[in-house]
Every structure is written in structure tokens, then in C-alpha cells.
Write a protein that holds these residues in place. Sequence first.
Motif, PDB file in Angstrom:
ATOM      1  N   LEU A 535       0.818  -1.211   0.000  1.00  0.00           N
ATOM      2  CA  LEU A 535       0.000   0.000   0.000  1.00  0.00           C
ATOM      3  C   LEU A 535       0.852   1.261   0.000  1.00  0.00           C
ATOM      4  CD1 LEU A 535      -2.759  -1.028   2.566  1.00  0.00           C
ATOM      5  CD2 LEU A 535      -2.985  -0.872   0.083  1.00  0.00           C
ATOM      6  N   GLY A 536       2.078   1.180   0.533  1.00  0.00           N
ATOM      7  CA  GLY A 536       2.945   2.344   0.583  1.00  0.00           C
ATOM      8  C   GLY A 536       2.411   3.396   1.545  1.00  0.00           C
ATOM      9  N   GLN A 537       2.704   4.662   1.254  1.00  0.00           N
ATOM     10  CA  GLN A 537       2.217   5.761   2.088  1.00  0.00           C
ATOM     11  C   GLN A 537       1.034   6.435   1.398  1.00  0.00           C
ATOM     12  OE1 GLN A 537       3.519   6.432   5.168  1.00  0.00           O
ATOM     13  NE2 GLN A 537       4.816   4.628   4.835  1.00  0.00           N
ATOM     14  N   GLY A 538       0.182   7.055   2.188  1.00  0.00           N
ATOM     15  CA  GLY A 538      -0.952   7.764   1.611  1.00  0.00           C
ATOM     16  C   GLY A 538      -2.225   7.464   2.359  1.00  0.00           C
ATOM     17  N   GLU A 539      -3.348   7.909   1.780  1.00  0.00           N
ATOM     18  CA  GLU A 539      -4.638   7.811   2.456  1.00  0.00           C
ATOM     19  C   GLU A 539      -5.058   6.368   2.685  1.00  0.00           C
ATOM     20  OE1 GLU A 539      -7.684   9.951   0.450  1.00  0.00           O
ATOM     21  OE2 GLU A 539      -9.128   9.769   2.087  1.00  0.00           O
ATOM     22  N   VAL A 540      -4.843   5.475   1.681  1.00  0.00           N
ATOM     23  CA  VAL A 540      -5.238   4.076   1.819  1.00  0.00           C
ATOM     24  C   VAL A 540      -4.400   3.403   2.904  1.00  0.00           C
ATOM     25  CG1 VAL A 540      -5.478   1.872   0.637  1.00  0.00           C
ATOM     26  CG2 VAL A 540      -5.976   3.988  -0.581  1.00  0.00           C
ATOM     27  N   TYR A 541      -3.087   3.693   2.905  1.00  0.00           N
ATOM     28  CA  TYR A 541      -2.190   3.121   3.921  1.00  0.00           C
ATOM     29  C   TYR A 541      -2.626   3.554   5.316  1.00  0.00           C
ATOM     30  CZ  TYR A 541       2.066   2.503   6.719  1.00  0.00           C
ATOM     31  OH  TYR A 541       2.965   2.146   7.695  1.00  0.00           O
ATOM     32  N   ASN A 542      -2.923   4.854   5.474  1.00  0.00           N
ATOM     33  CA  ASN A 542      -3.330   5.358   6.790  1.00  0.00           C
ATOM     34  C   ASN A 542      -4.631   4.707   7.253  1.00  0.00           C
ATOM     35  OD1 ASN A 542      -1.102   7.039   6.909  1.00  0.00           O
ATOM     36  ND2 ASN A 542      -2.193   8.782   5.961  1.00  0.00           N
ATOM     37  N   MET A 543      -5.555   4.500   6.310  1.00  0.00           N
ATOM     38  CA  MET A 543      -6.806   3.847   6.683  1.00  0.00           C
ATOM     39  C   MET A 543      -6.544   2.412   7.146  1.00  0.00           C
ATOM     40  SD  MET A 543     -10.217   3.093   4.413  1.00  0.00           S
ATOM     41  CE  MET A 543     -10.851   4.758   4.595  1.00  0.00           C
ATOM     42  N   ALA A 544      -5.675   1.681   6.418  1.00  0.00           N
ATOM     43  CA  ALA A 544      -5.364   0.306   6.785  1.00  0.00           C
ATOM     44  C   ALA A 544      -4.703   0.250   8.154  1.00  0.00           C
ATOM     45  CB  ALA A 544      -4.469  -0.330   5.728  1.00  0.00           C
ATOM     46  N   LYS A 545      -3.750   1.160   8.434  1.00  0.00           N
ATOM     47  CA  LYS A 545      -3.098   1.188   9.741  1.00  0.00           C
ATOM     48  C   LYS A 545      -4.118   1.468  10.846  1.00  0.00           C
ATOM     49  CE  LYS A 545       0.775   1.422  10.828  1.00  0.00           C
ATOM     50  NZ  LYS A 545       1.682   0.409  11.445  1.00  0.00           N
ATOM     51  N   GLY A 546      -5.064   2.358  10.558  1.00  0.00           N
ATOM     52  CA  GLY A 546      -6.086   2.653  11.547  1.00  0.00           C
ATOM     53  C   GLY A 546      -6.959   1.453  11.842  1.00  0.00           C
TER      54      GLY A 546
END
Length: 631
Positions: A535-546
Amino acid sequence: MSLSPAFLDELRARTSLSTLIGRTVKVQKAGREYKACCPFHNEKTPSFTINDEKGFYHCFGCGAHGDAIRWMTDQRGLPFMEAVKELAQAAGMEVPAPDPRAAKRAEQAKGLHDVMAAAQGFFEEQLGGIEGAEARAYLQKRGISAATAKAFGFGFSPDGRGRLKAALNVFGEPLLIEAGLLIDPDGAEPDGGRKRDSYDRFRGRLMLPIRDIRGRVIAFGGRILGAGEPKYLNSPDTPLFDKGRTLYNIDRASPASRQAGRVVVVEGYMDVIALAQAGFEEAVAPLGTALTEHQIERLWKMADVPILCFDGDSAGQKAAIRAATRALPLLRPGMSLAFATLPAGQDPDDLIRAQGPQAMESVLAAAEPLVERLWKYEQGAAPLDTPEQKAALKQRLSAITDAIAHPDVRAHYVHAFRERYDALFFARAAFQPRHQRGGSGARSGWQRDRRGNWKPPLPPAGSEARAIGASGMEQRLLRAVLASLLRHPEQIALHREMLAGLRIADPVLAELLNAMIAASFSKETVETDGLLTILGQGEVYNMAKGMLRADTFTFTPHRSKADSDRVRRDLDEAIRVMAQGPELEAALAEATRRATDDLNEDSFAEQQRVRRLKLDHDRRLAELAQSEDII
């Protein structure tokens, strides 16, 4: 004919449900309700309740539920309009008048019913007379008791061209021809010259009445007693009789099927009668044709999985496969067919005579599911020695699954055939975890781009289906599913077929799911950390981490070693329920349009059926989204 909701509500309000049910079931007062032993399944302790105030019954044992109209259709086996008319008459209500054309058709049908009843009386009288001796001897030879002969209405047609015509001349020749009792050799327009006389259709035959669901005679079947063809002769199609929509013995088998919990389909009249005499009263038969779509739908009103019991010879097995193939586009969750095979060279009567009713019960108990019968037939249809022959089997199985209209049922058939195919030709694959087996992205529309990366399919041209996630409940459940997949990435490949078919409204959630599916195609083993790297960095990555935080909602929360079978089952249901939402909305909109345009009973009934499915879906969606397992 369309009935207003207001009329139906008034009809229900005027009907005492406990009194209606109490006519055939022993009910007892229990506080403000009534209770009884459920008439839809066998039980000794009452779990069936009747609430007059709310106007419904419910069984806590088998789940049977409905109102007064549902009781008449499910327990009595009446068509919807017949149930309404009977309840309205008892309640002193007038059913709204149909249009003049429908009234004219009803009046014509009444005259035809009178003719058929008179013909039945004539045939029964002849069976008991001097000329009926040969027919009575045949019944005795077949072991048919007097009680069975009376219950099924056996009769005899004398061997003369005008005996029935003369006996029923009061009805007039045109009505007798329209009823199919007389043959008009010149048809509607004589070919010049003198018109030839009409004559009796049935001559010198043992007669059996064919009845509708209400027990009214609508046609006849006649068996020849001596030499000659055809062996069996049925009435032609008439305003009362459509052989593709009628099942022999449905009037007796419909209530019997509710007690037995099953319905058995056999090949002919005498098979049905032999079974009934041996205690299997839930048997029906098609009328000289292959089982039709209308007959399959009628069977499903009596039992979720009718048992088709055909002879073990080649003709019987071909008939079974024809029925199986015809049922494929109609399959839906819970509704299927099963197949029982009689010993070679024996029909039900032969088997019961030789070994008794228990032998027949054993045959029915060994009935195979539809999926197993189709697999065995295709596996044995041709040699499987060369790669080309094996590929041909795979192609035939794909043709079967492509014929199934319902997406969930189709997906399960694809999986079932794939498992059997792999077990047959790739023994090692059968013992590998399912997520490590090979899979084809093209099956679900995914393709590789020029760089070799997996890309999701574009939406179909002209597609108007609502995307998933429009409602709060859907959004909550969708996030829980994605969080569970992140925590248990080995589950992605197991659910890939259904996941790939989801259309998601939220673009970030959609991108996250697409990334997961693409990873499952590219790697044999997918891990959570690997997904985050992709996913790398960005909005999708942040959502997955959340989603992976301990305080987010997910199935089986905080269980690092959660039971994989439970996770799979939870995801199976959640994904299926989400996928069904847009489909049911589209189906309800189409059914409502048809009910509004057509204004007939069938369209109204279909609209109500789809509406019930949609209500059940919404209820289950809310239950899943509010589950204690989702935090």
C-alpha cells in the motif's frame, strides 16, 4: 388481478387466526395467545404459537411464520387468489370484481368444470358396470385396492365413438370439444363438403382424472387395456389444463408434503398410485413431458428440495439430467433438487412388492444432491485419459455454472466443481490449503496489465446497480470485513470470487480492497505486513493502519490466533449479505414495476416475495452490523 393493501389488511383483521387454524389443528389457550403442536413438522411439545391480536402464527421449532393468507397457501396448498376468496367469503367481504374479460373467462371455466365433473361421474359409473369388467380385472392384477381406486377416481371409457358424447349431450358439442372430451375431425373450419361428426377422444381405456390443487377435475389420462398405441393418452391442453404447469396428484400430495417434509417426483400415474398405496402420499408426476420450469417452481412451493426418483435405466437417468439442466437458471439459496435412483429394471411398484415400503424409503434416503448428480454425470459422459478430454470436462462444468443465474449459488457450484476436479486430477492440490492452489483472475474479471500487475475489471457498460456502502449499516459492516481481511489475509483468496464482484461506493475503501485482491493473485502467501508494504504511504495506507489498531471494529476482535474456520464462516456471511443488498433492491424495483404494469396475481405475488427477501436481508444486515463481535 391486483388487490389493494387496504383490502388485504381488512381481510386479515376480520379473520380470527386461532379459529381458522383450530379447524384442522388442536389449539390451546396460553395467556393472550394460543399454542399447538406445529403442523409443519413433527413434534410432541407445542412450539407453535398463534397471536390473534397481531394476526400471525410462529413456530419456534421450524421457523414457520405467516398470517391467515399464508396459512391457506402453505398449509392448505391453495393458490393466493383462492385463499383470499375463501377467507373473504367466511369474513362476509366482497372480493373486488375483476375486469369484464376476466369475468368472462371465469364463467367459461365454470362451465368446463361442470363438464369435467359430469364426465368423471360417467367414467366411474362405467367402471362399475358390465363393460368395466376388464378394467376392474386389470386393477386387481396390479394390486390396486378398492379404497385406492376410489381415492384416485378410477373410471372406464367404453369402446365406442359416441358413448360419452351421447351421455353428456345436454352440455352441447362445442363445450365438449373445448373440454378435450371430443375430437373434431374438421377443426374450426371444415375443408369443404359435409362436416364430419365429432367423436369420443377416450375409447376402451382405464380412466384417471387429473385434478388441480383444489381437487377439481381438469383433464383425464387413459391407459389402454389391450393392444394398441399410445399406451397412455392424456387430454389436450384446454382452458383448464396446461400439461406443462400441472402435476398429477398435486391436490393430495400438497398437504401430504407438509406433513412428510418432502415431495417425491416419479415418472407416471401408476408410480404415484403405487407409492400412495404404500404410504408415500407426497408423490407427484409430470404428465407425459419432461419436467418444466413451471412444474419445478410449483414443487418448490411444497418442499425446498424435491426428490426426483426415476428409473435406473438409461431413459430414466437422461430424464433426471434434463430436469437438472432445466432447474439450473432457477436455483436460489435453499432451493434445489435431489435425485434418487431405483434399482435397474424396477419401478416403485416392483420394488415395494419385492422388498416392502422400507426398501423404497431407503432409496429416497440415499438421494444425491443436485451438485453431486451433475458432477457424476459429466465425469462419466466421456473418457478422461488425455489432457484434451480433461479440459473438455472442465469446459462442460463451466457451462453448467454459467447457466446458474443466482451469483451466490453459482459461486458455490464453481467452488464445489473445482474441488472435485482438483481432487480427481491433482491429488497433491487436494491436500494443500485452498489459498495456495492456483486461481484464475479471469474467472472474476481481473486481468494483468502490461507490467504484469493484476487490475480490477471495469464496471459493466450501462450498469446501474447501487454501490455498496451507501447506508450506515453497510458502511460499518464493510469496514469490519476489510479489517478482518487485514488481520487474516489468508482469507482473501478464499473469498476472492465474491470480493471481486463487490462494487464499493467509498473510493478509498474500494482501492484498499482492490489492493488486497491483487496481492492475493500475485503471492502464494499474503501477510499483513506485506500488504501494508504494497500500500505504501498515503490515504489508503493510513486507513489500513487505523483498521489494525486495537480499538477499531472487526470480526473476532483481539484474537491473534482466532479460529480460522470461524473467521471464514463470519466473512462468508458478511460478504454475501453485502452483495445481496444492491441485487435485491434492483430485483424489488423490477418486481414493483411489473406489478404496477401487469396488475395480475403472479406479478403481485412475485413483488411480495422479493419484498420479504429484502426485509429479511435488511434485518440480517442490521444484526451483523450491530453484532457484539464487531467493536
